[in-house]
Design an enzyme around this catalytic site. Sequence first.
Site, PDB file in Angstrom:
ATOM      1  N   SER A   5      -7.064   5.883  -9.060  1.00 43.71           N
ATOM      2  CA  SER A   5      -7.907   6.310  -7.933  1.00 43.71           C
ATOM      3  C   SER A   5      -7.333   5.852  -6.598  1.00 43.71           C
ATOM      4  O   SER A   5      -7.865   6.171  -5.549  1.00 43.71           O
ATOM      5  CB  SER A   5      -9.324   5.730  -8.092  1.00 43.71           C
ATOM      6  N   TYR A  63       0.124 -13.097  -3.609  1.00 44.94           N
ATOM      7  CA  TYR A  63       0.358 -11.733  -4.088  1.00 44.94           C
ATOM      8  C   TYR A  63       1.824 -11.596  -4.521  1.00 44.94           C
ATOM      9  O   TYR A  63       2.129 -11.051  -5.584  1.00 44.94           O
ATOM     10  CB  TYR A  63       0.031 -10.783  -2.937  1.00 44.94           C
TER      11      TYR A  63
HETATM   12  P1  NDP Z   1      -4.813   0.860  -3.910  1.00 47.81           P
HETATM   13  O1  NDP Z   1      -5.518  -0.336  -3.357  1.00 47.81           O
HETATM   14  O2  NDP Z   1      -4.893   2.130  -3.157  1.00 47.81           O
HETATM   15  O3  NDP Z   1      -5.347   1.140  -5.364  1.00 47.81           O
HETATM   16  C1  NDP Z   1      -5.513   0.101  -6.257  1.00 47.81           C
HETATM   17  C2  NDP Z   1      -5.934   0.677  -7.563  1.00 47.81           C
HETATM   18  O4  NDP Z   1      -6.063  -0.398  -8.504  1.00 47.81           O
HETATM   19  C3  NDP Z   1      -7.267   1.410  -7.537  1.00 47.81           C
HETATM   20  O5  NDP Z   1      -7.200   2.528  -8.375  1.00 47.81           O
HETATM   21  C4  NDP Z   1      -8.222   0.373  -8.092  1.00 47.81           C
HETATM   22  O6  NDP Z   1      -9.362   0.934  -8.731  1.00 47.81           O
HETATM   23  C5  NDP Z   1      -7.340  -0.306  -9.114  1.00 47.81           C
HETATM   24  N1  NDP Z   1      -7.817  -1.641  -9.434  1.00 47.81           N
HETATM   25  C6  NDP Z   1      -7.950  -2.695  -8.582  1.00 47.81           C
HETATM   26  N2  NDP Z   1      -8.459  -3.753  -9.237  1.00 47.81           N
HETATM   27  C7  NDP Z   1      -8.644  -3.354 -10.523  1.00 47.81           C
HETATM   28  C8  NDP Z   1      -9.137  -3.996 -11.690  1.00 47.81           C
HETATM   29  N3  NDP Z   1      -9.547  -5.261 -11.657  1.00 47.81           N
HETATM   30  N4  NDP Z   1      -9.197  -3.292 -12.834  1.00 47.81           N
HETATM   31  C9  NDP Z   1      -8.780  -1.991 -12.874  1.00 47.81           C
HETATM   32  N5  NDP Z   1      -8.289  -1.333 -11.824  1.00 47.81           N
HETATM   33  C10 NDP Z   1      -8.223  -2.011 -10.658  1.00 47.81           C
HETATM   34  O7  NDP Z   1      -3.310   0.421  -4.169  1.00 47.81           O
HETATM   35  P2  NDP Z   1      -1.984   1.260  -3.890  1.00 47.81           P
HETATM   36  O8  NDP Z   1      -2.121   2.594  -4.493  1.00 47.81           O
HETATM   37  O9  NDP Z   1      -1.686   1.111  -2.450  1.00 47.81           O
HETATM   38  O10 NDP Z   1      -0.876   0.409  -4.669  1.00 47.81           O
HETATM   39  C11 NDP Z   1      -0.383   0.825  -5.937  1.00 47.81           C
HETATM   40  C12 NDP Z   1       0.685  -0.147  -6.388  1.00 47.81           C
HETATM   41  O11 NDP Z   1       1.785  -0.121  -5.483  1.00 47.81           O
HETATM   42  C13 NDP Z   1       0.211  -1.598  -6.424  1.00 47.81           C
HETATM   43  O12 NDP Z   1       0.741  -2.248  -7.533  1.00 47.81           O
HETATM   44  C14 NDP Z   1       0.769  -2.197  -5.151  1.00 47.81           C
HETATM   45  O13 NDP Z   1       0.972  -3.582  -5.277  1.00 47.81           O
HETATM   46  C15 NDP Z   1       2.067  -1.434  -5.010  1.00 47.81           C
HETATM   47  N6  NDP Z   1       2.554  -1.335  -3.636  1.00 47.81           N
HETATM   48  C16 NDP Z   1       1.763  -0.788  -2.670  1.00 47.81           C
HETATM   49  C17 NDP Z   1       2.244  -0.669  -1.372  1.00 47.81           C
HETATM   50  C18 NDP Z   1       1.435  -0.058  -0.273  1.00 47.81           C
HETATM   51  O14 NDP Z   1       1.943   0.031   0.859  1.00 47.81           O
HETATM   52  N7  NDP Z   1       0.197   0.394  -0.515  1.00 47.81           N
HETATM   53  C19 NDP Z   1       3.589  -1.136  -1.015  1.00 47.81           C
HETATM   54  C20 NDP Z   1       4.344  -1.651  -2.134  1.00 47.81           C
HETATM   55  C21 NDP Z   1       3.821  -1.750  -3.380  1.00 47.81           C
HETATM   56  P3  NDP Z   1     -10.732   1.240  -7.893  1.00 47.81           P
HETATM   57  O15 NDP Z   1     -10.437   2.431  -7.035  1.00 47.81           O
HETATM   58  O16 NDP Z   1     -11.733   1.530  -8.926  1.00 47.81           O
HETATM   59  O17 NDP Z   1     -11.008   0.000  -7.107  1.00 47.81           O
END
Ligand code: NDP
Length: 303
Positions: free
Chosen positions: A10, A127
């Site tokens: 999501s 993190y």
């Molecule tokens: P988002 O914050 O947009 O999404 C996080 C997702 O993880 C959501 O779907 C959320 O579900 C889910 N989530 C969080 N906690 C839990 C939990 N306890 N159990 C199950 N699901 C969980 O993150 P991004 O899409 O931005 O990031 C994706 C990946 O890329 C991550 O690993 C991040 O570290 C990495 N990344 C991101 C960058 C960025 O600029 N955004 C840069 C570099 C790496 P829900 O919607 O239900 O909360």
Amino acid sequence: MKKILITGGSGLVGSSFIGEEFIHLSSKDGDLRNKESIKSLIEKTNPEGIIHCAAKVGGVLGNTKYPGDFYHDNIMMNTNVIEEAKNKGIKKLVFFSSTCVFPDEVEYPLSPEKIHLGPPHQSNYAYAYAKRMGQVQIQAYKDQHDLNYFTVIPTNIYGPNDSYDMENGHVLPSLIHKMYLARESGEDFIVWGSGNPLREFIFSEDVAKLTMNLYRDYNGNAPVILSTSNETSIKNVVLMIADIFDFKGNIKFDTSKPEGQYRKPSDNSVIRQMYPDFKFTQMREGLEKSINWFIENYKIARK
Ligand code: NDP
């Protein structure tokens, strides 16, 4: 046909994997900090592979205020997902790390062999260490078991479905949200920091496309950096956002606020060599798509 499980489906990155072959999970389907959740999700969906995007993600302020949560939630999610994937015989898994994991003091450009050469920046150490351990876990499991698991390291990602939280979110979506409000109110537009730091922004759809290419083609050990290798200053991004919003007010830079590392250029030679014809989305086009999405989804966007 067996499908590919997208944890964090999501979120910004997870929702960019579009097509019938994917099963998107969110925290509503199960809390991945709990091992039983991922175990039963894998049993229920019987996937071919897993793209593990789920994480607790945030900007400088969120990371500084809640380091314990950032450490615990990420280390638990990664440990559980990778361990249960291995236990259930899943042969392919992609783990999402981040360029935040690199040492604060390091020779540029960032490349995978430099990850463990020093401590990460203080602003997101919890993190960063949790993410570093995810990569170590991938390598250890790969060495011990016959698994094609690997890590991708994207730079700053932006796009639709991001968290547009102005306090705890990432720089670019925060700027978009603030600009939206400043345009509505007619007030000055305040940017945290000097605007001088440089970042390599990559559009979320490009991240998903490159990840799927690698999922099919990559069998190596080293983590793969996903970046455009184009550095843009925060100031430039602000001006582009202002132009797209047609913002006519004053833009001010508040140097009393934190702004993170000055620059972190990265080495994207692996994807350039593997996919020389890959066309990255231009920043202007990606920003327009993101801003249009934010305006159209203002009521439901995470903020
Ligand atoms: P988002 O914050 O947009 O999404 C996080 C997702 O993880 C959501 O779907 C959320 O579900 C889910 N989530 C969080 N906690 C839990 C939990 N306890 N159990 C199950 N699901 C969980 O993150 P991004 O899409 O931005 O990031 C994706 C990946 O890329 C991550 O690993 C991040 O570290 C990495 N990344 C991101 C960058 C960025 O600029 N955004 C840069 C570099 C790496 P829900 O919607 O239900 O909360």
